[in-house]
Write a protein that holds these residues in place. Structure first.
Motif, PDB file in Angstrom:
ATOM      1  N   ILE A  55       0.858  -1.185   0.000  1.00  0.00           N
ATOM      2  CA  ILE A  55       0.000   0.000   0.000  1.00  0.00           C
ATOM      3  C   ILE A  55       0.890   1.228   0.000  1.00  0.00           C
ATOM      4  O   ILE A  55       1.717   1.409   0.894  1.00  0.00           O
ATOM      5  N   GLY A  56       0.711   2.066  -1.007  1.00  0.00           N
ATOM      6  CA  GLY A  56       1.552   3.228  -1.141  1.00  0.00           C
ATOM      7  C   GLY A  56       0.993   4.443  -0.443  1.00  0.00           C
ATOM      8  O   GLY A  56      -0.190   4.509  -0.094  1.00  0.00           O
ATOM      9  N   THR A  57       1.837   5.444  -0.253  1.00  0.00           N
ATOM     10  CA  THR A  57       1.402   6.684   0.363  1.00  0.00           C
ATOM     11  C   THR A  57       0.404   7.428  -0.521  1.00  0.00           C
ATOM     12  O   THR A  57      -0.298   8.324  -0.049  1.00  0.00           O
ATOM     13  N   ASP A  58       0.359   7.066  -1.800  1.00  0.00           N
ATOM     14  CA  ASP A  58      -0.608   7.681  -2.723  1.00  0.00           C
ATOM     15  C   ASP A  58      -1.931   6.917  -2.742  1.00  0.00           C
ATOM     16  O   ASP A  58      -2.745   7.116  -3.643  1.00  0.00           O
ATOM     17  N   ASP A  59      -2.125   6.012  -1.777  1.00  0.00           N
ATOM     18  CA  ASP A  59      -3.342   5.210  -1.628  1.00  0.00           C
ATOM     19  C   ASP A  59      -3.449   4.052  -2.618  1.00  0.00           C
ATOM     20  O   ASP A  59      -4.435   3.312  -2.597  1.00  0.00           O
ATOM     21  N   THR A  60      -2.464   3.886  -3.480  1.00  0.00           N
ATOM     22  CA  THR A  60      -2.528   2.757  -4.411  1.00  0.00           C
ATOM     23  C   THR A  60      -2.272   1.457  -3.659  1.00  0.00           C
ATOM     24  O   THR A  60      -1.533   1.414  -2.671  1.00  0.00           O
ATOM     25  N   ALA A 152     -13.899  -0.969  16.307  1.00  0.00           N
ATOM     26  CA  ALA A 152     -15.209  -1.482  15.889  1.00  0.00           C
ATOM     27  C   ALA A 152     -16.092  -0.393  15.295  1.00  0.00           C
ATOM     28  O   ALA A 152     -17.061  -0.686  14.587  1.00  0.00           O
ATOM     29  N   GLU A 153     -15.779   0.867  15.579  1.00  0.00           N
ATOM     30  CA  GLU A 153     -16.597   1.969  15.063  1.00  0.00           C
ATOM     31  C   GLU A 153     -16.109   2.473  13.698  1.00  0.00           C
ATOM     32  O   GLU A 153     -16.735   3.344  13.102  1.00  0.00           O
ATOM     33  N   ILE A 154     -15.001   1.934  13.236  1.00  0.00           N
ATOM     34  CA  ILE A 154     -14.417   2.389  11.968  1.00  0.00           C
ATOM     35  C   ILE A 154     -14.960   1.544  10.821  1.00  0.00           C
ATOM     36  O   ILE A 154     -15.079   0.320  10.927  1.00  0.00           O
ATOM     37  N   THR A 155     -15.272   2.204   9.727  1.00  0.00           N
ATOM     38  CA  THR A 155     -15.732   1.517   8.524  1.00  0.00           C
ATOM     39  C   THR A 155     -14.749   1.793   7.389  1.00  0.00           C
ATOM     40  O   THR A 155     -14.020   2.789   7.397  1.00  0.00           O
ATOM     41  N   VAL A 156     -14.750   0.874   6.422  1.00  0.00           N
ATOM     42  CA  VAL A 156     -13.916   1.045   5.228  1.00  0.00           C
ATOM     43  C   VAL A 156     -14.802   0.799   4.015  1.00  0.00           C
ATOM     44  O   VAL A 156     -15.508  -0.215   3.942  1.00  0.00           O
ATOM     45  N   GLU A 157     -14.757   1.725   3.075  1.00  0.00           N
ATOM     46  CA  GLU A 157     -15.575   1.589   1.878  1.00  0.00           C
ATOM     47  C   GLU A 157     -14.900   2.315   0.722  1.00  0.00           C
ATOM     48  O   GLU A 157     -14.496   3.471   0.858  1.00  0.00           O
ATOM     49  N   LYS A 158     -14.755   1.618  -0.381  1.00  0.00           N
ATOM     50  CA  LYS A 158     -14.171   2.186  -1.603  1.00  0.00           C
ATOM     51  C   LYS A 158     -12.845   2.906  -1.335  1.00  0.00           C
ATOM     52  O   LYS A 158     -12.588   3.998  -1.835  1.00  0.00           O
ATOM     53  N   GLY A 159     -12.020   2.277  -0.521  1.00  0.00           N
ATOM     54  CA  GLY A 159     -10.694   2.810  -0.277  1.00  0.00           C
ATOM     55  C   GLY A 159     -10.616   3.943   0.713  1.00  0.00           C
ATOM     56  O   GLY A 159      -9.568   4.575   0.849  1.00  0.00           O
ATOM     57  N   ARG A 160     -11.693   4.212   1.424  1.00  0.00           N
ATOM     58  CA  ARG A 160     -11.712   5.290   2.413  1.00  0.00           C
ATOM     59  C   ARG A 160     -11.986   4.713   3.805  1.00  0.00           C
ATOM     60  O   ARG A 160     -12.900   3.899   3.986  1.00  0.00           O
ATOM     61  N   ILE A 161     -11.192   5.155   4.773  1.00  0.00           N
ATOM     62  CA  ILE A 161     -11.346   4.745   6.163  1.00  0.00           C
ATOM     63  C   ILE A 161     -12.108   5.854   6.885  1.00  0.00           C
ATOM     64  O   ILE A 161     -11.695   7.022   6.841  1.00  0.00           O
ATOM     65  N   LYS A 162     -13.193   5.490   7.561  1.00  0.00           N
ATOM     66  CA  LYS A 162     -14.060   6.522   8.142  1.00  0.00           C
ATOM     67  C   LYS A 162     -14.455   6.194   9.583  1.00  0.00           C
ATOM     68  O   LYS A 162     -14.605   5.017   9.942  1.00  0.00           O
ATOM     69  N   GLY A 171      -7.580   8.168   3.441  1.00  0.00           N
ATOM     70  CA  GLY A 171      -7.247   7.117   2.497  1.00  0.00           C
ATOM     71  C   GLY A 171      -6.329   6.108   3.169  1.00  0.00           C
ATOM     72  O   GLY A 171      -5.952   6.252   4.346  1.00  0.00           O
ATOM     73  N   PHE A 172      -5.937   5.074   2.424  1.00  0.00           N
ATOM     74  CA  PHE A 172      -5.089   4.026   2.992  1.00  0.00           C
ATOM     75  C   PHE A 172      -3.663   4.517   3.250  1.00  0.00           C
ATOM     76  O   PHE A 172      -3.016   4.123   4.223  1.00  0.00           O
ATOM     77  N   GLY A 173      -3.153   5.360   2.342  1.00  0.00           N
ATOM     78  CA  GLY A 173      -1.735   5.707   2.388  1.00  0.00           C
ATOM     79  C   GLY A 173      -1.292   6.367   3.671  1.00  0.00           C
ATOM     80  O   GLY A 173      -0.168   6.131   4.140  1.00  0.00           O
ATOM     81  N   ALA A 174      -2.135   7.175   4.275  1.00  0.00           N
ATOM     82  CA  ALA A 174      -1.753   7.898   5.484  1.00  0.00           C
ATOM     83  C   ALA A 174      -1.457   6.969   6.650  1.00  0.00           C
ATOM     84  O   ALA A 174      -0.709   7.336   7.570  1.00  0.00           O
TER      85      ALA A 174
END
Length: 718
Positions: A55-60, A152-162, A171-174
């Protein structure tokens, strides 16, 4: 040293630091690193990756594919599996070839790292789901720690962590680097298949854009400063060796630098490919034929036939076959079917690049189907510790089994050519199309003797099949690859016997796309069709009646009959043929519509294809593989044969006498994928076996007689 195509590829591979995850039998986290070959000055800036995901810092998200991508789709399929469990967006996904490492990247179906047997998705499905799910869990844990909120309160959808409560999003990269420090779960939670978002969708292939805009890098594209180009003169007879060489004329060709005899033939080294080829043409080589195969294909056929009726290896024997042929009112049918040698003929002939570093280590760049085997053999030939050899797998322009060689004889040859130099210059070793067609490692020549018995009620009660051919596995006893699809006949026949004979030839054999099913599928499905026709039974209904113990066979056959509206009127001058074959765990049924062309040869107009391959990871790839397999199979059954002429000399040399299907000859193809919750199985090979017998069955019903020898169109009439 400057690399050209190579540099761009490797830099894109290394873009971005971040999380790397690898798996053996259980998930394990490895440090972020990457295999980097020799760069300027022999410097190695990065170490080896032990990972499936980066997983890259650019979210790839980069998936390291342990399977070579040569058009069959593992980059896309494996990335789809990872993206599903990771909850990534498809636009984030990338794929590259993994390093050569049996421990991390071994094929779970056969141990060593390799691609073959249509196993890429089948052996990786659970493994890559766990990889994706583990990566997701680590990212969530990192985000939870950073944000100070429960995971448990965190969701992940379409490459975004919320985190809905705090409104935080990333995003994933951070979180990639921090995620790498988290403890991975022993058993990551996998999705319920009903919740799949990407699996089952027709996602675009990851390698399509680069292959259509010309930026994809193949071995042929790789160049380096001061590179040598080498080709090898091979004999016209299998098993022949070099007796003497006159290289005086070759050395006079401008650009030719040296000529060396190696175990495989005579190597010519030059400043460019053209000079190397001209130099090879100028050689005068006398070959020792004392251990060569000097029989013609016709003589081999006659010798094969002598084995019928002799003791062989028993592959199946149920009931009382001999008794079934002697009952009252029994009708019998017999057939001998001859299958020729077949070359693989991939679009990209064999090639490899060797580069020696200042520390004595060697980088090999090639379309490595068995990369760890290539590594081992290279080390043996060059006298190096295997750790001093790095195999860098490149995209390849097809294979169909050609590059899947135990013992890596092609790389052994290339390494021998490189070993004969001082190693100071990079070297590209190349085969021409003629080298490839005449290079052996063919689908073996086979001969089948079929006997069938039908009782007074029109039921097939006896089946006796004898198969003669080389053992691909070089076994003295039964080779399962010679009898697969025959010994495990899906049809319920009370009296069944299958016998196999292994023959020894100097012609090197190899698996060819769909292996034993290339000939057993044809023999079984054409002979069954003839038996059903003999008693006036419908080809589809007759098969269904015999498939009562094979529900997936039945459903696939029913589906293709529905697609083709089987039983409806056929256009004038045309006939339809059907076949159903299970290979590599995948069920494929096909119906073809055929007419007699203006040249008197079969003209295949339409192919309906139903496939059951378990969970359909990417329908787009599955359909493409069925279409490609059909085209490959049509060309082979109509036109293809490698023959040995008088004295055993190879006859064919290029596409003018070893035909590929031309684009105007490609039939329209309609593919239906049967929904399934079963584990996914392979699709690279199973599209091939049914189309040949389906064509032959339609051809026979057009009044041309049963096909007893392939190809259907003789070489002289092409």
């Amino acid at each position: 040293m400057t690399f050209n195509a190579l540099t761009t590829t490797r830099r894109s591979f290394l873009a971005g630091a971040g999380l790397v995850i690898g798996f053996t039998l259980a998930p394990k986290v490895f440090s972020a690193s990457a295999l980097e070959g020799v760069q300027a000055g022999g410097d190695k800036s990065l170490s080896q990756i032990n990972a499936f995901i980066k997983i890259g810092t650019d979210d790839t998200v980069t998936v390291l594919s342990k399977h070579i991508e040569f058009g069959q789709g593992p980059f896309t399929g494996l990335s789809t599996i990872v993206a599903e469990e990771l909850d990534a967006d498809w636009s984030q996904m990338r794929a590259v070839h993994s390093p050569a490492d049996d421990k991390i990247y071994g094929n779970l179906a056969f141990g060593l790292q390799g691609t073959g047997g249509s196993t890429s998705i089948a052996n990786s499905y659970d493994q890559l789901r766990k990889a994706g799910a583990t990566a997701r869990a680590l990212l969530v844990a990192a985000a939870a720690a950073e944000w100070g909120v429960p995971a448990a309160e965190i969701t992940v959808e379409k490459g975004r962590i919320k985190h809905a409560g705090s409104g935080k999003e990333s995003g994933f990269g951070a979180f990639a680097d921090k995620a790498a420090t988290q403890t991975p779960p022993a058993e990551p939670k996998l999705k319920d298949p009903k919740d799949f978002v990407l699996i089952g969708q027709e996602l675009p292939k990851l390698d399509t854009v680069s292959k259509t805009n010309g930026t994809a890098v193949f071995t042929l594209d790789i160049t380096a400063d001061n590179m040598l180009y080498a080709v090898v003169a091979h004999p016209d007879h299998f098993g022949a060796t070099v007796k003497s060489v006159d290289d005086a004329a070759a050395r006079k060709i401008p650009g030719v630098l040296d000529v060396k005899t190696i175990p495989q033939g005579v190597a010519v080294y030059a400043e460019n490919t053209f000079s190397a080829l001209k130099g090879r043409d100028a050689l005068t080589v006398e070959w020792d034929l004392s251990k060569a195969e000097t029989r013609s294909s016709d003589q081999l056929t006659a010798d094969f036939a002598k084995l019928f009726g002799t003791d062989g290896h028993e592959a199946a024997n149920t009931g009382d076959v001999e008794k079934s042929f002697g009952g009252n009112g029994v009708q019998t049918l017999e057939a001998d079917i001859v299958f020729p040698f077949l070359a693989h003929a991939p679009m990209e002939p064999l090639d490899a690049v060797f580069i020696k570093a200042a520390d004595g280590s060697v980088d090999v760049f090639n379309g490595a189907q068995f990369p760890t085997m290539d590594k081992k053999v290279t080390a043996q030939v060059l006298g190096l510790d295997p750790e001093k050899v790095r195999v860098n797998t490149q995209l390849a322009g097809g294979s169909f089994g050609r590059k899947a060689q135990f013992g890596s004889p092609y790389i052994a040859e290339a390494a021998a050519v490189f070993a004969a130099t001082d190693g100071k210059r990079p070297m590209k070793h190349m085969w021409t199309r003629e080298d490839d067609i005449r290079g052996g490692f063919y689908r073996p020549m086979y001969m089948h003797r079929m006997r069938g018995a039908i009782d007074a009620n029109g039921n097939v009660v006896g089946w006796d099949q004898t198969i003669v051919g080389q053992s691909i596995m070089a076994k003295a006893d039964l080779d399962e690859t010679s009898v697969e699809g025959a010994a495990n006949l899906p049809y319920v026949i009370p009296n069944l016997r299958v016998i196999s004979h292994n023959v020894s030839l100097a012609v090197p054999p190899l698996w060819w796309r769909s292996v034993g099913h290339t000939h057993t599928g044809f023999a079984v499905e054409t002979f069954m069709d003839e038996l059903l026709q003999k008693v006036g039974k419908d080809p589809v209904e007759g098969r269904l009646a015999l498939l009562s113990k094979e529900p997936r066979h039945m459903e696939t056959l029913k589906k293709v009959a529905e697609m083709a509206d089987w039983g409806s009127a056929v256009p004038e001058g045309r006939q339809r043929g059907v076949a159903v074959v299970k290979s590599f765990g995948t069920y494929v049924a096909q119906i073809v519509e055929v007419s007699t062309g203006d040249d008197g040869a079969p003209r295949v107009h339409k192919v309906w294809c139903a496939v059951d391959c378990g969970v359909a990871i990417n329908p787009n790839v599955i359909k493409a593989q069925m279409e490609g397999g059909i085209g490959y199979g049509v060309g082979a059954v109509l036109f293809d044969a490698v023959t040995l002429g008088q004295g055993g000399k190879i006859v064919q040399s290029n596409f003018h006498d070893y035909r590929s299907l031309r684009i105007n000859e490609m039939p329209a193809v309609e593919v239906a994928i049967i929904p399934s919750s079963e584990k996914p199985t392979g699709v690279g090979e199973p599209g091939v076996p049914p189309v040949g017998p389906a064509i032959a069955n339609a051809w026979r019903r057009l009044g041309h007689g049963a096909v007893r020898r392939l190809p259907i169109v003789s070489i002289g009439s092409v």
